[in-house]
Design a protein around this motif. Structure first.
Motif, PDB file in Angstrom:
ATOM      1  N   THR A  89       0.828  -1.206   0.000  1.00 38.55           N
ATOM      2  CA  THR A  89       0.000   0.000   0.000  1.00 38.55           C
ATOM      3  C   THR A  89       0.859   1.250   0.000  1.00 38.55           C
ATOM      4  OG1 THR A  89      -1.773  -1.150   1.183  1.00 38.55           O
ATOM      5  CG2 THR A  89      -1.803   1.261   1.246  1.00 38.55           C
ATOM      6  N   ASN A  93       0.683   3.970  -2.982  1.00 36.63           N
ATOM      7  CA  ASN A  93       0.251   5.346  -2.727  1.00 36.63           C
ATOM      8  C   ASN A  93       1.317   6.362  -3.124  1.00 36.63           C
ATOM      9  OD1 ASN A  93      -2.212   4.452  -1.757  1.00 36.63           O
ATOM     10  ND2 ASN A  93      -1.602   4.520   0.399  1.00 36.63           N
ATOM     11  N   ASN A 138      -4.689   0.897  -9.986  1.00 37.05           N
ATOM     12  CA  ASN A 138      -3.948   2.126  -9.721  1.00 37.05           C
ATOM     13  C   ASN A 138      -4.026   3.107 -10.890  1.00 37.05           C
ATOM     14  OD1 ASN A 138      -3.182   1.104  -7.205  1.00 37.05           O
ATOM     15  ND2 ASN A 138      -1.373   0.110  -8.054  1.00 37.05           N
TER      16      ASN A 138
END
Length: 284
Positions: A89, A93, A138
């Motif tokens: 994660t 991000n 994503n």
């Protein structure tokens, strides 16, 4: 000073990566002086990478491009530390945040295309299906931001690694594009990467170009001998450039003949030589 004009039907461009050791302002001037009117700006740890280039300096780059008569066809998004197929994660991000910042940089200098790697080779152990799933999730987030900013994303065909890397085939990129369904997603076709694929399989560069067709927005033109990603000027490797140009015409390609050449000892001479080589190839 000679300037680049459409040779055959395409304008010829040059990537600032060939002048990676110079500040961006100097690199742009060298590319202009070599005769180019189209440029792709590198943004991986140098030049327009938001991690090293201040946002406050963007207006001066926009003005410099205008003064030099250089059109920013594309920016190459950061690659180092970026993985849009990562399971982590934190990595996911950070990657999304950096790509979105680079999209904002494109908007600020009126650059229409951001070239993006759909994944990183670090994620190959996850397997093709996991890489595909993560990349789609994503890139969907990034595509929404691209639409808001009015900047297109061109996904680049990657180097195949032992036949295990999702994103090395044009068909992989089309899966991503069609799954997300955004008109702001297209393809940047890398001839060198495709040549490595062709050298280790029965897949042809021509077929890959034709398969890209309506999604083909920009190019990374460079050569190699089929053994590694050398980023040589066209003609210094074993790619059949007559075949490449014929396939691009068959695919009705309307973008820039953008060259992505590794920096050498004399990048000025290389840039001038590349312009002459490209003009000859296109006119053949």
């Amino acid at each position: 000073m000679e300037r680049s004009f459409p040779a055959g039907r395409w304008k010829i461009g040059f990537n600032t990566w060939s002048f990676a050791s110079l500040p961006l302002e100097s690199a742009l001037k060298h590319i202009r002086d070599a005769g180019f009117a189209e440029v792709e700006i590198n943004a991986d740890k140098t030049h327009l990478d938001p991690r090293v280039f201040p946002r406050s300096d963007l207006p001066s780059i926009r003005n410099l491009l205008d003064d030099l008569g250089l059109h920013p066809n594309s920016v190459h998004a950061p690659m180092s530390g970026v993985d849009l197929s990562a399971q982590s994660t934190d990595i996911k991000n950070r990657s999304i945040e950096l790509i979105v910042k680079t999209l904002e940089y494109c908007r600020a200098i009126d650059c229409p295309i951001l070239v993006v790697h759909p994944n990183n080779s670090n994620s190959i152990p996850l397997g093709r299906e996991a890489m595909k799933k993560n990349s789609i999730e994503n890139l969907k987030i990034i595509a929404e931001k691209a639409e808001d900013l009015g900047v297109k994303i061109a996904l680049e065909n990657m180097i195949n690694v032992e036949g295990k890397r999702f994103g090395s085939r044009v068909s992989d990129l089309k899966e991503i594009i069609r799954s997300i369904g955004s008109p702001y997603l297209g393809i940047c076709f890398d001839t060198g990467h495709a040549n490595l694929l062709a050298s280790s399989s029965n897949i042809s560069i021509r077929d890959e170009i034709i398969d890209a067709k309506e999604y083909l927005w920009t190019l990374h033109i460079h050569d190699n001998d089929g053994s590694e990603d050398q980023h040589l000027p066209p003609g210094d490797g074993n790619i059949d450039w007559n075949m490449v140009v014929k396939a691009l015409r068959e695919a009705d390609y309307k973008g820039v003949f953008m060259m992505e050449i590794r920096e050498g000892e004399d990048p000025d001479s290389t840039a001038k030589r590349c312009l002459k080589i490209a003009a000859k190839i296109i006119q053949a």
